[in-house]
Design a protein around this motif. Structure first.
Motif, PDB file in Angstrom:
ATOM      1  N   VAL A 309      59.873  33.339 -39.481  1.00 54.81           N
ATOM      2  CA  VAL A 309      61.234  33.761 -39.127  1.00 54.81           C
ATOM      3  C   VAL A 309      61.861  32.799 -38.124  1.00 54.81           C
ATOM      4  O   VAL A 309      63.001  32.346 -38.283  1.00 54.81           O
ATOM      5  N   ILE A 310      61.108  32.460 -37.087  1.00 57.63           N
ATOM      6  CA  ILE A 310      61.654  31.600 -36.024  1.00 57.63           C
ATOM      7  C   ILE A 310      61.888  30.177 -36.528  1.00 57.63           C
ATOM      8  O   ILE A 310      62.944  29.572 -36.269  1.00 57.63           O
ATOM      9  N   ILE A 311      60.929  29.633 -37.279  1.00 59.23           N
ATOM     10  CA  ILE A 311      61.074  28.257 -37.790  1.00 59.23           C
ATOM     11  C   ILE A 311      62.277  28.153 -38.728  1.00 59.23           C
ATOM     12  O   ILE A 311      63.102  27.235 -38.614  1.00 59.23           O
ATOM     13  N   VAL A 312      62.403  29.098 -39.644  1.00 57.91           N
ATOM     14  CA  VAL A 312      63.521  29.071 -40.598  1.00 57.91           C
ATOM     15  C   VAL A 312      64.846  29.234 -39.873  1.00 57.91           C
ATOM     16  O   VAL A 312      65.836  28.553 -40.185  1.00 57.91           O
ATOM     17  N   GLY A 313      64.898  30.112 -38.880  1.00 57.91           N
ATOM     18  CA  GLY A 313      66.133  30.304 -38.121  1.00 57.91           C
ATOM     19  C   GLY A 313      66.579  29.039 -37.407  1.00 57.91           C
ATOM     20  O   GLY A 313      67.767  28.701 -37.396  1.00 57.91           O
ATOM     21  N   ILE A 314      65.624  28.322 -36.820  1.00 56.16           N
ATOM     22  CA  ILE A 314      65.945  27.081 -36.104  1.00 56.16           C
ATOM     23  C   ILE A 314      66.522  26.036 -37.065  1.00 56.16           C
ATOM     24  O   ILE A 314      67.560  25.419 -36.784  1.00 56.16           O
TER      25      ILE A 314
END
Length: 472
Positions: A309-314
């Motif tokens: 979730v965090i990697i894709v959001g960044i």
């Protein structure tokens, strides 16, 4: 030809990227930890029924047949219907009062769920839990959209929503520990799960008003210069669109077909996501693991989902794109469901759950960021977010009933794969359609001599303004 919000902001304020990044970091440190904690507790309280079921609730409350499915589903009825009015109240009221208030309400409901003795009492409790929790997710999403520009929201939504995946992992570990309290105070282990997690929510809610800030205009943690910068940044990002309440803006959201296009994409992720939340312990248990190990083995999918979730959001924010990341996430999620559908070995099937979580969970914040970016004007954006999330969460009702054929759950997995495929197709169409509309607006501005200096003339047009550009 109108500039993008980010370019316009840099030209208008002549401020370097280092200062911009510093201000955003300051917002992050003061806003994101608290709202992430609030959503962690929300998701923990919503999904712990899955852990309670494995911990013995199904036997004690005689949850035979579809009774557990119904108990899971009734939560979503009021949860979905109450979201749009809750966001309107949030705009008219103070977020630092409204959000903690609804937290206290659902925390009390969750705590008192430890006293349920029958299936019907559980149903009533779940209905009121859904009503009380309804305002948090759309409220916080809308709240953050009043602090961050469109190109900066996806990773903030991702951080905020990663709390749900942490809640899934933490919930499994916590349930494993609390389950050991079986018999203490005359309560079963599953009753202690409800009691202690509900009390934790109430305690955090009582402290939240002292740490939550309402709007940039009144943010005490910002200097006067920083406050002015954030206000001007948001004005520029809104492209001059209206920020005041008027019922016509509510109607704009309700009548816009693009709202329902985004809803259709979103629901394709919601059903698999809730399936993972509600049934992962059960799926793992049916694969042959003990109840205690099923609680612990439900942790890895959430940990993997959190990182994803965090990697894709960044990267979605970095590339200023939403559609490609949603389509990619749907594809990965589909592969995970396919692995789970075809494999009979417990280890391989668990890998399928992990892959599904890696693909499905990032789609939720990216979908909401896409809605937030493409609904013009404060009120329309707030209603559109609540409408998409509210109606989209009706997928939770679907998820509650499709996993009924253990141990392989072919029906639930098949439906999840079909919906993820639908999200991929609709995501491709949405990208193409938004790009076509942007081209039409470019031509209209070029031929009509419309420039950013005329943005006040279109302030009540929402995203129909010729100066508004859709995010792909």
């Amino acid at each position: 030809m109108p500039q993008s919000p980010s370019d316009d902001l840099k030209d208008a304020m002549d401020i370097n990227t280092e200062v911009h990044a510093r201000v955003l970091r300051k917002l992050d440190w003061h806003l994101l930890p608290l709202v992430s904690l609030l959503y962690l507790l929300s998701f923990l309280d919503r999904a712990n029924i899955g852990n309670a079921r494995v911990a013995g609730m199904a036997t004690d409350l005689n949850l035979v047949g579809l009774r557990y499915n119904i108990a899971s589903a009734v939560f979503f009825v009021m949860y979905c219907l109450a979201q749009p009015p809750s966001n309107i109240i949030l705009k008219l009221f103070r977020p630092s009062r409204w959000i903690p208030l609804i937290m206290v309400a659902w925390g009390l409901v969750m705590t008192l769920m430890c006293l349920v003795k029958t299936y019907h009492q559980l149903l009533v409790a779940r209905v009121f839990l859904g009503l009380a929790e309804s305002g948090l997710f759309p409220g916080v999403t809308y709240y953050l959209s009043m602090w961050y520009p469109r190109d900066e929201r996806a990773k903030r939504y991702a951080i905020f929503l990663s709390a749900a995946t942490i809640a899934g992992a933490f919930g499994g570990i916590l349930a494993y520990a609390i389950e050991k309290m079986e018999g203490v105070g005359g309560l079963h282990g599953w009753q202690w799960i409800f009691c202690l997690e509900g009390l934790l929510t109430v305690l955090v809610a009582l402290a939240a008003p002292f740490f939550m800030y309402d709007f940039p205009e009144t943010a005490s943690f910002l200097t006067e210069t920083e406050r002015h910068y954030v206000i001007e940044m948001m004005k520029t990002d809104s492209q001059g669109l209206s920020t005041h309440y008027d019922f016509q803006f509510v109607l704009q959201a309700l009548k816009d077909y693009k709202t329902y296009l985004q809803l259709s994409i979103y629901i394709g992720f919601v059903v698999p996501a809730y399936s993972i939340a509600l049934f992962t312990p059960t799926i793992i248990y049916e694969l042959g693991f003990s109840a205690a190990n099923a609680e612990l083995l439900s942790v890895p999918p959430y940990v993997a989902g959190c990182v994803s979730v965090i990697i894709v959001g960044i990267y979605s924010d970095k590339h200023r794109l939403r559609g490609p990341y949603m389509i990619g996430g749907a594809f990965v999620g589909l592969v995970g469901c396919l692995v789970l559908y075809t494999q009979t070995q417990p280890g391989a099937a668990l890998v399928g759950v992990v892959i599904a979580a890696i693909g499905v969970f990032p789609g939720i914040p990216i979908a909401i960021a896409w809605v937030s970016a493409n609904a013009g004007g404060d009120i329309k954006r707030g209603v559109a977010i609540a409408l998409v999330n509210g109606l989209g969460n009706l997928g939770g009702i679907c998820a509650s009933f499709i996993f009924f054929d253990p141990p392989r759950f072919y029906v639930g997995l098949g439906i999840s794969m079909g919906l993820l495929g639908l999200s991929m197709v609709l995501g491709l169409f949405a990208m193409w359609h938004y790009n076509e509309i942007n081209k039409q607006k470019e031509r209209l501005c070029s031929e009509g001599g419309i420039t950013d200096d005329q943005k006040d003339d279109f302030c009540e047009n929402g995203d129909d303004s010729p100066l508004f550009r859709y995010t792909l």
